[in-house]
Motif scaffolding. Sequence first.
Motif, short mmCIF file in Angstrom:
data_model
loop_
_atom_site.label_atom_id
_atom_site.label_comp_id
_atom_site.label_asym_id
_atom_site.label_seq_id
_atom_site.Cartn_x
_atom_site.Cartn_y
_atom_site.Cartn_z
N HIS A 124 -0.11 14.68 1.96
CA HIS A 124 -0.82 13.90 2.98
C HIS A 124 -1.98 14.71 3.57
O HIS A 124 -3.10 14.21 3.71
CB HIS A 124 0.17 13.51 4.08
N VAL A 125 -1.71 15.98 3.89
CA VAL A 125 -2.75 16.83 4.49
C VAL A 125 -3.89 17.07 3.50
O VAL A 125 -5.08 17.04 3.86
CB VAL A 125 -2.13 18.16 4.96
N ARG A 126 -3.55 17.31 2.22
CA ARG A 126 -4.61 17.50 1.22
C ARG A 126 -5.49 16.26 1.13
O ARG A 126 -6.71 16.37 1.00
CB ARG A 126 -3.98 17.79 -0.15
N ALA A 127 -4.88 15.07 1.19
CA ALA A 127 -5.65 13.83 1.12
C ALA A 127 -6.58 13.71 2.32
O ALA A 127 -7.73 13.27 2.19
CB ALA A 127 -4.72 12.64 1.03
N LEU A 128 -6.10 14.10 3.50
CA LEU A 128 -6.93 14.02 4.70
C LEU A 128 -8.13 14.97 4.60
O LEU A 128 -9.20 14.68 5.15
CB LEU A 128 -6.11 14.36 5.94
N GLN A 132 -12.32 11.33 0.44
CA GLN A 132 -11.61 10.07 0.60
C GLN A 132 -10.13 10.31 0.34
O GLN A 132 -9.79 10.97 -0.64
CB GLN A 132 -12.15 9.01 -0.39
N PRO A 133 -9.24 9.76 1.19
CA PRO A 133 -7.80 9.98 0.97
C PRO A 133 -7.20 9.02 -0.04
O PRO A 133 -5.98 8.90 -0.13
CB PRO A 133 -7.22 9.73 2.37
N ILE A 134 -8.05 8.34 -0.84
CA ILE A 134 -7.57 7.32 -1.76
C ILE A 134 -8.29 7.42 -3.10
O ILE A 134 -9.40 7.93 -3.18
CB ILE A 134 -7.77 5.90 -1.18
N ARG A 172 -3.35 6.01 -4.10
CA ARG A 172 -3.71 7.20 -4.87
C ARG A 172 -2.47 7.67 -5.62
O ARG A 172 -1.36 7.19 -5.37
CB ARG A 172 -4.24 8.32 -3.98
N ILE A 173 -2.65 8.63 -6.51
CA ILE A 173 -1.52 9.26 -7.20
C ILE A 173 -1.39 10.68 -6.67
O ILE A 173 -2.35 11.46 -6.71
CB ILE A 173 -1.74 9.26 -8.73
N ASP A 174 -0.22 11.00 -6.16
CA ASP A 174 0.10 12.36 -5.72
C ASP A 174 1.05 12.99 -6.72
O ASP A 174 1.62 12.31 -7.57
CB ASP A 174 0.75 12.35 -4.34
N VAL A 175 1.22 14.30 -6.61
CA VAL A 175 2.23 15.01 -7.40
C VAL A 175 3.15 15.72 -6.42
O VAL A 175 2.73 16.62 -5.70
CB VAL A 175 1.59 16.02 -8.38
N LEU A 184 0.75 4.71 -1.33
CA LEU A 184 -0.03 3.68 -0.66
C LEU A 184 -0.60 4.26 0.63
O LEU A 184 0.04 5.11 1.27
CB LEU A 184 0.84 2.47 -0.34
N VAL A 185 -1.78 3.82 1.01
CA VAL A 185 -2.42 4.33 2.21
C VAL A 185 -2.68 3.17 3.16
O VAL A 185 -3.33 2.18 2.79
CB VAL A 185 -3.74 5.05 1.89
#
Length: 251
Positions: A124-128, A132-134, A172-175, A184-185
């Motif tokens: 979540h923090v990396r996306a922020l 873009q977080p998506i 987005r796709i996270d690992v 989902l965002v």
Amino acid sequence: MTMENDRLLLNAYVDGELDPAHALEFERRLADSPALAAERARIEALRGAMRERLPRETASPGLRRRVAALARPRPFAPGWGARWGANWGAMAASIAVAFMVGSAATYLAISPGSREPELVVASHVRALMATQPIDVASSDRHTVKPWFNGKLPQSPRVVDLAAQGFPLVGGRIDVIGLTPAPTLVYRARQHIISLTALPASQRAHAPLRPVDGYNVVEWTDGPLAYWAVSDLAASELESFAKAFRAGDAEP
């Protein structure tokens, strides 16, 4: 081109080892191959997690002495030690450091116990921190859910929660650990909510507490465990989770 060759090229691409022409050619392959793009996301996310979560290891004085002793050459001919001793010492030290870092990374990925709360918060923090977080931007669940199809073994429920004050932003796709996972965002005013779906076997077995200032809510739905992360107040994040569970999903 075989998948094994693709993996080798992918690692070279991520490491910046391809020349511009081959890098451009490989980027076209990434655009045409969802599986390869997901593998790239997994590698980059794992590297990000290692940078963020693994402490920088320093060799203890005892280890330094042992490495120095192993690195001390026994000359076969006059001058051999002077020519090669320094290089051999540097190589031995590099091997020792690589072993420690590799062992720590393996422990992060496969250590027993529930590390999912920390890992989903880290994603979540990396996306922020990203531009873009998506990966796919849409408030339409009929667009977001099909985007996951073909990229991952399972796609999550996608619920329209705009009426409840939690509009869908995209996905987005996270690992998480070593598992590619759909996320989902959603948004609540100026707050971002990341909702990651993982296999239900990776659900928490203890009450969740805030991680690094972020609240986490987790529940299961069939074969998937859903993890919601946000800096929203805990009560608001619980309201989001309750609304999602009660909402109608995209068929």
